[in-house]
Design a protein around this motif. Structure first.
Motif, PDB file in Angstrom:
ATOM      1  N   UNK A 229      10.680  41.242 -10.780  1.00  0.00           N
ATOM      2  CA  UNK A 229      12.010  40.738 -10.409  1.00  0.00           C
ATOM      3  C   UNK A 229      12.501  39.650 -11.362  1.00  0.00           C
ATOM      4  N   UNK A 230      11.561  38.934 -11.982  1.00  0.00           N
ATOM      5  CA  UNK A 230      11.939  37.809 -12.832  1.00  0.00           C
ATOM      6  C   UNK A 230      12.429  38.263 -14.200  1.00  0.00           C
ATOM      7  N   UNK A 231      12.170  39.496 -14.546  1.00  0.00           N
ATOM      8  CA  UNK A 231      12.515  39.947 -15.897  1.00  0.00           C
ATOM      9  C   UNK A 231      13.961  40.410 -15.987  1.00  0.00           C
ATOM     10  N   UNK A 232      14.664  39.837 -16.960  1.00  0.00           N
ATOM     11  CA  UNK A 232      16.059  40.235 -17.167  1.00  0.00           C
ATOM     12  C   UNK A 232      16.152  41.680 -17.630  1.00  0.00           C
ATOM     13  N   UNK A 233      15.232  42.060 -18.514  1.00  0.00           N
ATOM     14  CA  UNK A 233      15.223  43.444 -18.988  1.00  0.00           C
ATOM     15  C   UNK A 233      14.925  44.377 -17.816  1.00  0.00           C
ATOM     16  N   UNK A 234      14.016  43.957 -16.963  1.00  0.00           N
ATOM     17  CA  UNK A 234      13.670  44.753 -15.783  1.00  0.00           C
ATOM     18  C   UNK A 234      14.883  44.982 -14.892  1.00  0.00           C
ATOM     19  N   UNK A 236      17.947  44.912 -15.892  1.00  0.00           N
ATOM     20  CA  UNK A 236      18.855  45.796 -16.631  1.00  0.00           C
ATOM     21  C   UNK A 236      18.436  47.257 -16.447  1.00  0.00           C
ATOM     22  N   UNK A 237      17.134  47.526 -16.540  1.00  0.00           N
ATOM     23  CA  UNK A 237      16.650  48.899 -16.340  1.00  0.00           C
ATOM     24  C   UNK A 237      16.936  49.376 -14.920  1.00  0.00           C
ATOM     25  N   UNK A 238      16.845  48.453 -13.971  1.00  0.00           N
ATOM     26  CA  UNK A 238      17.127  48.827 -12.584  1.00  0.00           C
ATOM     27  C   UNK A 238      18.596  49.235 -12.432  1.00  0.00           C
ATOM     28  N   UNK A 239      19.483  48.487 -13.079  1.00  0.00           N
ATOM     29  CA  UNK A 239      20.911  48.845 -13.007  1.00  0.00           C
ATOM     30  C   UNK A 239      21.153  50.228 -13.620  1.00  0.00           C
ATOM     31  N   UNK A 240      20.483  50.484 -14.757  1.00  0.00           N
ATOM     32  CA  UNK A 240      20.663  51.784 -15.416  1.00  0.00           C
ATOM     33  C   UNK A 240      20.161  52.913 -14.506  1.00  0.00           C
ATOM     34  N   UNK A 241      19.015  52.702 -13.866  1.00  0.00           N
ATOM     35  CA  UNK A 241      18.469  53.731 -12.976  1.00  0.00           C
ATOM     36  C   UNK A 241      19.430  54.034 -11.838  1.00  0.00           C
ATOM     37  N   UNK A 242      20.046  52.985 -11.304  1.00  0.00           N
ATOM     38  CA  UNK A 242      21.012  53.205 -10.215  1.00  0.00           C
ATOM     39  C   UNK A 242      22.196  54.004 -10.723  1.00  0.00           C
ATOM     40  N   UNK A 243      22.627  53.735 -11.954  1.00  0.00           N
ATOM     41  CA  UNK A 243      23.716  54.537 -12.537  1.00  0.00           C
ATOM     42  C   UNK A 243      23.302  56.004 -12.652  1.00  0.00           C
ATOM     43  N   UNK A 244      22.055  56.215 -13.068  1.00  0.00           N
ATOM     44  CA  UNK A 244      21.565  57.595 -13.205  1.00  0.00           C
ATOM     45  C   UNK A 244      21.528  58.308 -11.854  1.00  0.00           C
ATOM     46  N   UNK A 245      21.407  57.536 -10.784  1.00  0.00           N
ATOM     47  CA  UNK A 245      21.376  58.131  -9.452  1.00  0.00           C
ATOM     48  C   UNK A 245      22.783  58.265  -8.873  1.00  0.00           C
ATOM     49  N   UNK A 246      23.776  58.023  -9.697  1.00  0.00           N
ATOM     50  CA  UNK A 246      25.150  58.276  -9.279  1.00  0.00           C
ATOM     51  C   UNK A 246      25.879  57.080  -8.701  1.00  0.00           C
ATOM     52  N   UNK A 247      25.216  55.918  -8.679  1.00  0.00           N
ATOM     53  CA  UNK A 247      25.872  54.737  -8.154  1.00  0.00           C
ATOM     54  C   UNK A 247      26.774  54.113  -9.221  1.00  0.00           C
ATOM     55  N   UNK A 248      27.880  53.558  -8.817  1.00  0.00           N
ATOM     56  CA  UNK A 248      28.721  52.862  -9.798  1.00  0.00           C
ATOM     57  C   UNK A 248      28.300  51.406  -9.873  1.00  0.00           C
ATOM     58  N   UNK A 249      27.619  51.088 -10.943  1.00  0.00           N
ATOM     59  CA  UNK A 249      27.124  49.723 -11.106  1.00  0.00           C
ATOM     60  C   UNK A 249      27.878  49.090 -12.273  1.00  0.00           C
ATOM     61  N   UNK A 250      28.623  48.012 -12.019  1.00  0.00           N
ATOM     62  CA  UNK A 250      29.389  47.410 -13.108  1.00  0.00           C
ATOM     63  C   UNK A 250      28.487  46.907 -14.242  1.00  0.00           C
ATOM     64  N   UNK A 251      28.997  46.954 -15.471  1.00  0.00           N
ATOM     65  CA  UNK A 251      28.232  46.465 -16.613  1.00  0.00           C
ATOM     66  C   UNK A 251      28.213  44.943 -16.604  1.00  0.00           C
ATOM     67  N   UNK A 252      27.008  44.396 -16.683  1.00  0.00           N
ATOM     68  CA  UNK A 252      26.861  42.943 -16.690  1.00  0.00           C
ATOM     69  C   UNK A 252      27.003  42.452 -18.126  1.00  0.00           C
ATOM     70  N   UNK A 253      27.733  41.375 -18.287  1.00  0.00           N
ATOM     71  CA  UNK A 253      27.908  40.820 -19.624  1.00  0.00           C
ATOM     72  C   UNK A 253      26.673  40.020 -20.016  1.00  0.00           C
TER      73      UNK A 253
END
Lengths: 271, 81
Positions: A229-234, A236-253
């Motif tokens: 949970x502490x990893x920023x890259x982690x 980011x990968x979680x957000x990408x996975x949710x996108x792959x599952x069809x969720x609309x996840x806004x891009x974080x700056x």
């Protein structure tokens, strides 16, 4: 029927295997039956990243040659019951792959799993074509750095020319993940921004992953960052996975520097 | 870096972008017809059935938005007589 995602890059060493491992865990965490397949025959690496190197008995070439059944070669990922892993052979070389055998294994996997991730060999090495031929979608991993970007453009060109879908006149979906972004350097104008990279490559963005020291620790221990949970890259990968599952996840700056204390913002004015 | 220094030279990211745009445009152009060498050989084989030839030259051109392959077949002078 599952979807096949091939994870590709132009040159090696941009974080392709790390991306494959983390996205596969990510979709499994979203409740999807997932398998991740190492297609880098002769350079097995995904097993280390997943922490499964001691569990490999049979690999994909055993399955393709009919020595064992698929079920016997699939290795369960202990940390998530939805995820399985199919290893690459370490002893054979890339010439053992052939289209018919690859198709047979992949069509079996498609029946069993919802998400199939293929960790492709880098660039235009032999074996690359097999890894992208049956792909429904291709995920291109780049670093914000000239050689990685240029080589990935060539790899994308090969996907367009060689994949089954392209040859049938259909479109292969292509998505970009920009890995190892250093926000400080982007802010200083010394690293290509994600906007620049998208301009140059002209493909859709799937996600941005910041440079993160925890990744090294993760590969040292075989405990991928998405589980941290502490990893920023982690995250980011979680957000990408949710996108792959069809969720609309806004891009974080992730490219703006966050820790702007008063002193820093004053300094910035004079930079 | 001083206040003025930053205006003097282009940041390296901008230079990377400019250089990549040129390099990738050239790469894409040269990969446009990966079959050119084979095409040239096959054309030579066909024409040689009818006439002696010296060379087949294939030039890639772009006129407005139209890609053109300009194929020039140079006949061997002796074959005329």
């Amino acid at each position: 029927m599952g979807i096949i995602f091939s994870i590709i890059s132009g040159k090696g060493g941009v974080g392709k295997t790390t991306t494959a491992a983390n996205l596969a865990i990510g979709t499994a965490m979203q409740g999807k039956k997932t398998v991740v397949v190492d297609f880098d025959i002769g350079q097995r690496n995904l097993d280390m990243i997943l922490g499964l190197e001691n569990r490999v008995v049979y690999d994909i070439t055993h399955v393709m040659d009919g020595d064992v059944r698929l079920r016997q070669a699939l290795i369960p990922f202990k940390k998530n019951e939805n995820l399985y892993f199919l290893a690459a052979s370490q002893t054979k070389d890339k010439t053992v792959l052939n289209k018919e055998k690859v198709e047979k294994v992949l069509s079996e996997l498609k029946k069993e799993f919802e998400y199939i991730f293929i960790d492709a060999p880098a660039g235009i090495e032999s074996g690359f074509e097999h890894a992208v031929y049956f792909a429904d979608a291709v995920i291109v991993v780049v670093n914000p750095e000239v050689s990685s970007i240029r080589d990935s453009d060539r790899a994308i060109g090969i996907v367009d020319a060689k994949s089954k879908k392209s040859q049938e006149g259909k479109r292969v979906a292509k998505y970009l993940i920009i890995n190892r972004i250093n926000p400080d350097l982007v802010q200083k104008g010394e690293m290509l921004s994600s906007e620049d990279i998208l301009d140059i490559l002209e493909i859709d963005l799937l996600g941005k992953v910041p440079e993160d020291q925890i990744i090294i620790e993760a590969s040292n221990t075989g405990h991928p960052v998405i589980l941290n949970e502490k990893s920023e890259a982690g995250r980011a990968f979680k957000r990408i996975s949710r996108r792959l599952c069809g969720e609309e996840v806004p891009f974080v700056d992730i490219e703006s520097v966050k820790h702007s204390g008063l002193l820093k913002s004053i300094k910035k004015m004079f930079q | 870096m001083s206040l003025f220094g930053s205006f003097k030279k282009k940041k390296s990211a901008q230079r990377a972008k400019d250089r990549l745009n040129v390099a990738i445009t050239l790469d894409r152009d040269s990969n446009l017809y990966p079959y050119l060498d084979e095409l040239k050989i096959e054309i030579m084989q066909i024409v040689q059935k009818y006439s002696k030839i010296k060379d087949v030259r294939i030039n890639k051109e772009k006129v407005d938005d139209q890609d053109i392959l300009d194929i020039e077949i140079v006949l061997d002078e002796d074959s005329k007589t």
